[in-house]
Write a protein that holds these residues in place. Sequence first.
Motif, PDB file in Angstrom:
ATOM      1  N   SER A 173       0.838  -1.215   0.000  1.00 39.28           N
ATOM      2  CA  SER A 173       0.000   0.000   0.000  1.00 39.28           C
ATOM      3  C   SER A 173       0.870   1.261   0.000  1.00 39.28           C
ATOM      4  N   ARG A 186      -3.192  10.139  -4.776  1.00 32.47           N
ATOM      5  CA  ARG A 186      -3.532   8.738  -5.080  1.00 32.47           C
ATOM      6  C   ARG A 186      -2.772   7.811  -4.156  1.00 32.47           C
ATOM      7  N   GLN A 187      -3.283   6.606  -4.042  1.00 28.80           N
ATOM      8  CA  GLN A 187      -2.659   5.552  -3.227  1.00 28.80           C
ATOM      9  C   GLN A 187      -2.488   5.982  -1.758  1.00 28.80           C
ATOM     10  N   GLU A 244     -12.808   6.124  -4.544  1.00 27.13           N
ATOM     11  CA  GLU A 244     -12.431   4.710  -4.524  1.00 27.13           C
ATOM     12  C   GLU A 244     -10.913   4.533  -4.598  1.00 27.13           C
ATOM     13  N   GLN A 245     -10.446   3.417  -4.111  1.00 27.85           N
ATOM     14  CA  GLN A 245      -9.058   2.966  -4.255  1.00 27.85           C
ATOM     15  C   GLN A 245      -8.013   3.987  -3.851  1.00 27.85           C
ATOM     16  N   GLY A 246      -8.210   4.568  -2.698  1.00 27.19           N
ATOM     17  CA  GLY A 246      -7.170   5.399  -2.130  1.00 27.19           C
ATOM     18  C   GLY A 246      -6.988   6.771  -2.752  1.00 27.19           C
ATOM     19  N   THR A 247      -7.939   7.203  -3.595  1.00 29.31           N
ATOM     20  CA  THR A 247      -7.796   8.561  -4.144  1.00 29.31           C
ATOM     21  C   THR A 247      -8.512   9.545  -3.213  1.00 29.31           C
TER      22      THR A 247
END
Length: 428
Positions: free
Chosen positions: A19, A42-43, A68-71
């Motif tokens: 991560s 991001r991330q 979504e997805q860590g943004t």
Amino acid sequence: MAHLEIKGGRALKGTIRISGAKNAALPILSATLLSEGRFKLRQVPELEDVRILIELLRELGVSVQYREQGTVFVDSSKLESFEAPYDLVRRMRASVLVLGPLVARLGKARVSLPGGCAIGARPIDFHLKGLELMGAKLEIREGFVEARANRLEGARIYFDIPSVTGTENLMMAASLAKGNTVIENAAREPEVVALGRLLQDMGAKIKGLGTDTIKIEGTKTLRPATCTIIPDRIEAGTYLMAVGAAGGELIIENCVPEHLEAVILKLKAAGLKIKVIDADKIKVKRRRRLCSVDVKTQPYPGFPTDLQAQIMVLMSTAGKLSVITETIFENRFMHVAELKRLGADIKVEGRSAIVRGVKHLNGAPVMATDLRASASLVLAGLGAKGTTIVQGLHHLDRGYERMDEKLSAVGARIKRVNGTPVQEGKMS
Ligand code: EPU
């Protein structure tokens, strides 16, 4: 209270994706205070420490939106408060990272002093002295540091010891200061470099990132930017060591092998087979019992203190005798007492732990005392005979994203159980 139940002795096989780094996400989120406008990050890892910092940013009037997805989108155009309350700083000391940006942008800040910590006293005197040298007037009142400055001015700053968050706080402050700042004996950690790159993208003029002399030419305003948080080298190192503890073979993906050089060399010396198979992938395999190696923690590029507890687990069943010396924090051996509950033979003498390898560890209930200690107990449980119960999971959740899920996907028998563990019967 949730706890982890680990049935040891199962070799690992598969791929683990790393991560975004907690210790890069925290200063980068704090840097969004330096400029109006919308940042796209991001991330960003979903971790308790990151949640606390976001809660603090929101208290200051910053808009933070998760996608979504860590943004994460962050906009501090409506920054209205300059106070970091005790309740948040107490829960996470890195909250002090808002101090530099707040004084630089608003000319004032009121930030609670963090107080002590399980792993050491961890003062913030370098942060404060640096800001004073830049012209801020500081007062300690009712447990808060109150800082004021019309506009910070560039200064020459020397750290007695390279401080990671100290370097970060002052680099952020200096980016909006008038004139040039030089930080000597600065921290060289990849997370400091990652923050510096974001500041450069925001318009700051910074030279010497990754060296011990960082030069910053201040500017009047900065602009928002987009950035991807670098992969977490400590998480990657922890999973390399999981193979050392449990055996098997893993591919660690989305990591930066260069950030792990000292760790990889040490683990190779201990007998792990490690190969960089791509720019962002490492293959790790354990073929035989590990051999003992001595370890001394150092600032980057040395062996990180944040992996000291984990390598101690490997040494506790290695061939001979290992001396592990902690040079960064004065009280970072709290895991020793817990590892001894699993049968490890460890003696602490001052800043060193002398670890005599035993044949194997035996499962037992253990209590996590801090973040990295809790990771070491999980590794110990993976390698131990029988069942290990790890309590105190709030520590683990501060800095490891879904560790139990990631490990169980590669074959570990590990599950998160809600409620208090059943006590074993007393001897009659
Ligand atoms: N120090 C001082 N005065 C200061 C600042 C530091 O004496 O004003 C001393 C500390 O007491 C310590 C040494 O300098 O002995 C280095 O501490 P540093 O300031 O570098 O630590 P930090 O910035 O508070 C960061 C990480 C830690 C990591 C250390 C060392 C973040 C948010 N935290 O802490 O991470 O252990 O650097 O690499 O970046 C963790 O993730 O588990 C963690 C504890």
